[in-house]
Design a protein around this motif. Sequence first.
Motif, short mmCIF file in Angstrom:
data_model
loop_
_atom_site.label_atom_id
_atom_site.label_comp_id
_atom_site.label_asym_id
_atom_site.label_seq_id
_atom_site.Cartn_x
_atom_site.Cartn_y
_atom_site.Cartn_z
N THR A 130 0.83 -1.21 0.00
CA THR A 130 0.00 0.00 0.00
C THR A 130 0.86 1.26 0.00
O THR A 130 0.39 2.34 -0.34
CB THR A 130 -0.89 0.07 1.25
N ALA A 188 1.83 2.68 2.56
CA ALA A 188 1.35 3.55 3.63
C ALA A 188 1.19 2.79 4.93
O ALA A 188 0.62 1.70 4.95
CB ALA A 188 0.00 4.17 3.24
N LEU A 247 -8.95 9.98 -2.54
CA LEU A 247 -10.14 9.44 -1.87
C LEU A 247 -10.19 7.92 -1.92
O LEU A 247 -10.80 7.27 -1.07
CB LEU A 247 -11.40 10.04 -2.48
N VAL A 248 -9.53 7.34 -2.93
CA VAL A 248 -9.56 5.89 -3.06
C VAL A 248 -8.88 5.20 -1.88
O VAL A 248 -9.17 4.05 -1.56
CB VAL A 248 -8.93 5.46 -4.41
N VAL A 299 -10.82 3.25 0.73
CA VAL A 299 -11.06 1.81 0.59
C VAL A 299 -9.98 1.05 1.35
O VAL A 299 -10.25 0.10 2.09
CB VAL A 299 -11.05 1.41 -0.91
N THR A 300 -8.72 1.48 1.18
CA THR A 300 -7.61 0.84 1.89
C THR A 300 -7.81 0.97 3.40
O THR A 300 -7.59 0.02 4.15
CB THR A 300 -6.27 1.50 1.48
N LEU A 301 -8.25 2.14 3.84
CA LEU A 301 -8.47 2.36 5.27
C LEU A 301 -9.58 1.47 5.80
O LEU A 301 -9.45 0.85 6.86
CB LEU A 301 -8.79 3.84 5.53
N SER A 350 -10.48 -1.31 4.65
CA SER A 350 -9.94 -2.65 4.66
C SER A 350 -9.03 -2.86 5.88
O SER A 350 -9.01 -3.94 6.47
CB SER A 350 -9.18 -2.89 3.37
N ALA A 351 -8.27 -1.83 6.23
CA ALA A 351 -7.41 -1.91 7.41
C ALA A 351 -8.27 -2.03 8.68
O ALA A 351 -7.92 -2.77 9.61
CB ALA A 351 -6.51 -0.68 7.50
N ILE A 352 -9.39 -1.31 8.72
CA ILE A 352 -10.31 -1.43 9.86
C ILE A 352 -10.86 -2.85 9.93
O ILE A 352 -10.91 -3.47 11.00
CB ILE A 352 -11.45 -0.38 9.76
#
Lengths: 136, 186
Positions: A95, A97, A111-112, A115-117, A119-121
């Motif tokens: 990622t 990040a 903003l995309v 989605v990664t965030l 998914s991290a949650i």
Amino acid sequence: MRNIKYLFAGLLFGIVLVKSEVISWFRIQEMFRLQSFHMYGIIGSAIIVGMISVMIIKRYKIKTLTGDAIVIPDKKFSWGNVYGGLIFGLGWAITGACPGPLFAQIGSGFLVTSVTLLSAILGTWVYGLLREKLQH
Amino acid sequence: MDLITQPWPWYVAGPLIGLIVPALLIIGNKTFGISSSLRHICAACIPANISFFKYDWKKESWNLFFVAGIVLGGFISAEFLSANHPVDINPQTHAVLRQQGVKDFNGLLPKDVFSFDQLLTLRGFIFMVIGGFLVGFGTRYAGGCTSGHAIMGISNLQGPSLVATCCFMAGGFIMTWFILPYLLHL
């Protein structure tokens, strides 16, 4: 309202993350390919400044603004430090990040990354679900 | 103003980040750490009777204000303090990434990998969804991320944090050197 000061601290942190390009996927690639000193310089100097600050706080028994003693809880070793650390490392390189930059990327217009965030949650949630079955 | 809008060198950014450690301790006895916010979000929104999420997250709400601040800081920085030029990466990194299939070098992230269009491709799904999952699962399993372990933990001379940080780096090297070339080609 007493939490507003943390919002302000986070705001300054977010500005530094963007301005130093720590939130850039390319910078993380350079770091893991050992082709730039930039990220090592940032993390290394942050640790040195943090370490000196903690030493000063302990030596002079500096108190919080409200006069309380400053207490930093110790971390206890668990095998999670190893297994979890490796898993996070794999994700970090994909990622580009770690959690802080995820938030900063969203703010700076990618903003995309939400989605990664999310998914991290979800990953955090699944850890909570499986916690008892994992080796620590 | 140029000094502000140009990218900041490591010796400016690193010490500023390091100063967050004493700032949070002095403001309110808080230890620097970001990944805990993900746990608090779970506890607040989807606790689902899991014991790991049954605690008074409101007591830790400072952490949520802190990450909200990061989002806001990202916005201010990108909107008002940046000149928006490509990241000046090492030409070698540029060449290798191009060879491995990255095409867009104009922003902070390669838009041909990270975008809503790419989300439904296998590569995009892996880079955003699977990648994010590994970050969230791994940091919680490890008990912290780059901020909580590498910066806060090592600053406080914590052995477990040093172990965790070495594992972060090892995982990153394994991914970048041995797996990522295949993923980028998908």
